[in-house]
Write a protein that holds these residues in place. Structure first.
Motif, PDB file in Angstrom:
ATOM      1  N   VAL A 166      -1.111  -2.461  -4.294  1.00 28.53           N
ATOM      2  CA  VAL A 166      -0.628  -3.178  -5.471  1.00 28.53           C
ATOM      3  C   VAL A 166      -0.268  -4.587  -5.013  1.00 28.53           C
ATOM      4  CG1 VAL A 166       1.107  -3.304  -7.285  1.00 28.53           C
ATOM      5  CG2 VAL A 166       0.256  -1.078  -6.538  1.00 28.53           C
ATOM      6  N   TYR A 167      -0.809  -5.566  -5.705  1.00 32.67           N
ATOM      7  CA  TYR A 167      -0.595  -6.965  -5.347  1.00 32.67           C
ATOM      8  C   TYR A 167       0.425  -7.584  -6.296  1.00 32.67           C
ATOM      9  CZ  TYR A 167      -4.411  -6.874  -2.003  1.00 32.67           C
ATOM     10  OH  TYR A 167      -5.204  -6.594  -0.911  1.00 32.67           O
ATOM     11  N   TYR A 168       1.397  -8.274  -5.725  1.00 34.63           N
ATOM     12  CA  TYR A 168       2.474  -8.890  -6.489  1.00 34.63           C
ATOM     13  C   TYR A 168       2.479 -10.402  -6.240  1.00 34.63           C
ATOM     14  CZ  TYR A 168       4.398  -4.137  -6.622  1.00 34.63           C
ATOM     15  OH  TYR A 168       4.593  -2.788  -6.811  1.00 34.63           O
ATOM     16  N   CYS A 169       2.646 -11.164  -7.287  1.00 32.25           N
ATOM     17  CA  CYS A 169       2.858 -12.587  -7.070  1.00 32.25           C
ATOM     18  C   CYS A 169       4.355 -12.869  -7.020  1.00 32.25           C
ATOM     19  CB  CYS A 169       2.180 -13.432  -8.142  1.00 32.25           C
ATOM     20  SG  CYS A 169       2.887 -13.322  -9.784  1.00 32.25           S
ATOM     21  N   ASN A 170       4.680 -13.948  -6.351  1.00 32.24           N
ATOM     22  CA  ASN A 170       6.068 -14.360  -6.185  1.00 32.24           C
ATOM     23  C   ASN A 170       6.144 -15.868  -6.303  1.00 32.24           C
ATOM     24  OD1 ASN A 170       8.143 -15.508  -3.951  1.00 32.24           O
ATOM     25  ND2 ASN A 170       8.990 -13.723  -4.981  1.00 32.24           N
TER      26      ASN A 170
ATOM     27  N   ALA B  40       0.849  -1.183   0.000  1.00 35.59           N
ATOM     28  CA  ALA B  40       0.000   0.000   0.000  1.00 35.59           C
ATOM     29  C   ALA B  40       0.890   1.239   0.000  1.00 35.59           C
ATOM     30  CB  ALA B  40      -0.902  -0.013   1.230  1.00 35.59           C
ATOM     31  N   PRO B  41       0.359   2.370  -0.432  1.00 29.97           N
ATOM     32  CA  PRO B  41       1.161   3.602  -0.473  1.00 29.97           C
ATOM     33  C   PRO B  41       1.739   3.933   0.893  1.00 29.97           C
ATOM     34  CG  PRO B  41      -0.864   3.906  -1.685  1.00 29.97           C
ATOM     35  CD  PRO B  41      -0.974   2.570  -1.004  1.00 29.97           C
TER      36      PRO B  41
ATOM     37  N   GLN C   7      -3.023  -3.544  -9.549  1.00 27.84           N
ATOM     38  CA  GLN C   7      -3.648  -2.639  -8.588  1.00 27.84           C
ATOM     39  C   GLN C   7      -5.013  -3.167  -8.159  1.00 27.84           C
ATOM     40  OE1 GLN C   7      -2.490   0.453  -7.216  1.00 27.84           O
ATOM     41  NE2 GLN C   7      -4.305   0.188  -5.911  1.00 27.84           N
ATOM     42  N   VAL C   8      -5.233  -3.176  -6.861  1.00 31.21           N
ATOM     43  CA  VAL C   8      -6.544  -3.482  -6.291  1.00 31.21           C
ATOM     44  C   VAL C   8      -6.977  -2.267  -5.480  1.00 31.21           C
ATOM     45  CG1 VAL C   8      -7.821  -4.902  -4.647  1.00 31.21           C
ATOM     46  CG2 VAL C   8      -6.195  -5.971  -6.223  1.00 31.21           C
ATOM     47  N   THR C   9      -8.110  -1.709  -5.851  1.00 28.69           N
ATOM     48  CA  THR C   9      -8.643  -0.543  -5.163  1.00 28.69           C
ATOM     49  C   THR C   9     -10.040  -0.864  -4.640  1.00 28.69           C
ATOM     50  OG1 THR C   9      -7.378   0.947  -6.600  1.00 28.69           O
ATOM     51  CG2 THR C   9      -9.196   1.900  -5.337  1.00 28.69           C
TER      52      THR C   9
END
Length: 117
Positions: A95-99, A43-44, A112-114
């Protein structure tokens, strides 16, 4: 080289649902299988944090803030990890990141998920 393509982010009202997908591709998968897969978010103004992870055997781990609302799953045949997000709250905005872990650690580009109130 490993390529991760994320999809499924967007804008949703509080209480709504989204499903994120992350598909991995690359020559490396002809030889090696993916170990752990996971979703992180940032998140910001905040540090990136683990949301959920899943091992090659299917064991899962969740952040306390998303337990009972989010579900992580994977399709090993497709080298894809999913994150089903239900009852989304404004604090899930990030912002969601996969790893993925396969002979190293690889990150997606982020989606981005808002969540609006």
């Amino acid at each position: 080289q490993v390529r991760l393509v994320e999809s499924g982010g967007g804008l949703v009202q509080a209480g709504g649902s989204l499903r994120l997908s992350c598909a991995a591709s690359g020559i490396i998968f002809r030889i090696f299988s993916i170990n752990a897969m996971g979703w992180y978010r940032q998140a910001p103004g905040k540090q990136r944090e683990l949301v959920a992870s899943i091992t090659s055997g299917g064991s899962t781990n969740y952040a306390d803030s998303v337990k009972d609302r989010f579900t992580i799953s994977r399709d090993n045949a497709k080298n894809t990890v999913y994150l089903q997000m239900n009852n989304l709250q404004t604090e899930d905005t990030a912002v969601y990141y996969c790893n993925i872990q396969v002979r190293g650690s690889y990150w997606g580009q982020g989606t981005q998920v808002t969540v609006s109130s």
